[in-house]
Write a protein that holds these residues in place. Sequence first.
Motif: not given
Ligand SMILES: [Zn+2]
Length: 289
Positions: A287, A284, A266, A263
């Motif tokens: 997050c 993801c 994050c 991602c």
């Molecule tokens: Zn993420």
Amino acid sequence: MPELPETETIARDLDGALQGAVVRSVAVHRQDVLRDPARGGRALTGAAAVRLAARLVTSLTGGRVTAVYRRAKSIVLAFDPARYAVVTPRFTGALLLTRGEASAVRHPHDCLTIGLDDGRTLTYRDLRRLGTLTLLDHEQLARWDEALGPEPLDPELTAERFSGILRGSERAVKSILMDQRRLAGVGNIYANEACWRARVRPTRRGRSVTHVEARTLLAELRGVLAESIALRGTTFRDFQDAYGSKGGFAPMLQAYGRGGLPCTRCGGTLRETHALEGRSTVWCTGCQR
Ligand SMILES: [Zn+2]
């Protein structure tokens, strides 16, 4: 598959280029894309397909293009007297505007060619012929329009109404976003992207989304759609605009097509599933809640 930004790009280009043009000739080369306007858009075969093909020729020849616009993931070509050719490109359909005469630019996948009095040709070309074409009168157009959900970029779609659409359903958020009867124009790419931007897991039940999350999701959906329109849409595989060019938004995608990759927000892992309607869903694990 052309979604809202891609069909909007085609419609805007054609609206600017075709307004006022008069149709000199119409030819239907492939009848399997034709849909019955009166019977829920069912495919036509045999004599019924031949009749609609003939009606396209007689209704549009001599007509003047008054406007070209998008509704949901379809392009509406409006002619005077009041006739509407509605093209839904779906996977590989393209509406191409070329300078030459129809006979000089024929291609094996051409479904419809419209010759204009200024020598240009508008072609509906569809490699896999999963797209559709129909001819509506004013009343049929109104009925078709009524059956579709609100447009996400329409300011009349308030956060409250959007929240109600999501929270009134037990289905997954991404499936609701893509249901054309509830919300028009959003398909797989932008549903994935909007959920990623809003940090909402696409597989969550609509009912579990809070009002605050719904407000964020609508804002992020509008953001990604507007940014993509500005870059003339996403070409992942097939999309081309009315002049045969690709869209510029693909490098901006953060979720769609990135399953298994980190991602960008994050560093977590993007997971991909095909559990929702058999389409690729990417989110993801770090997050998106
Ligand atoms: Zn993420």
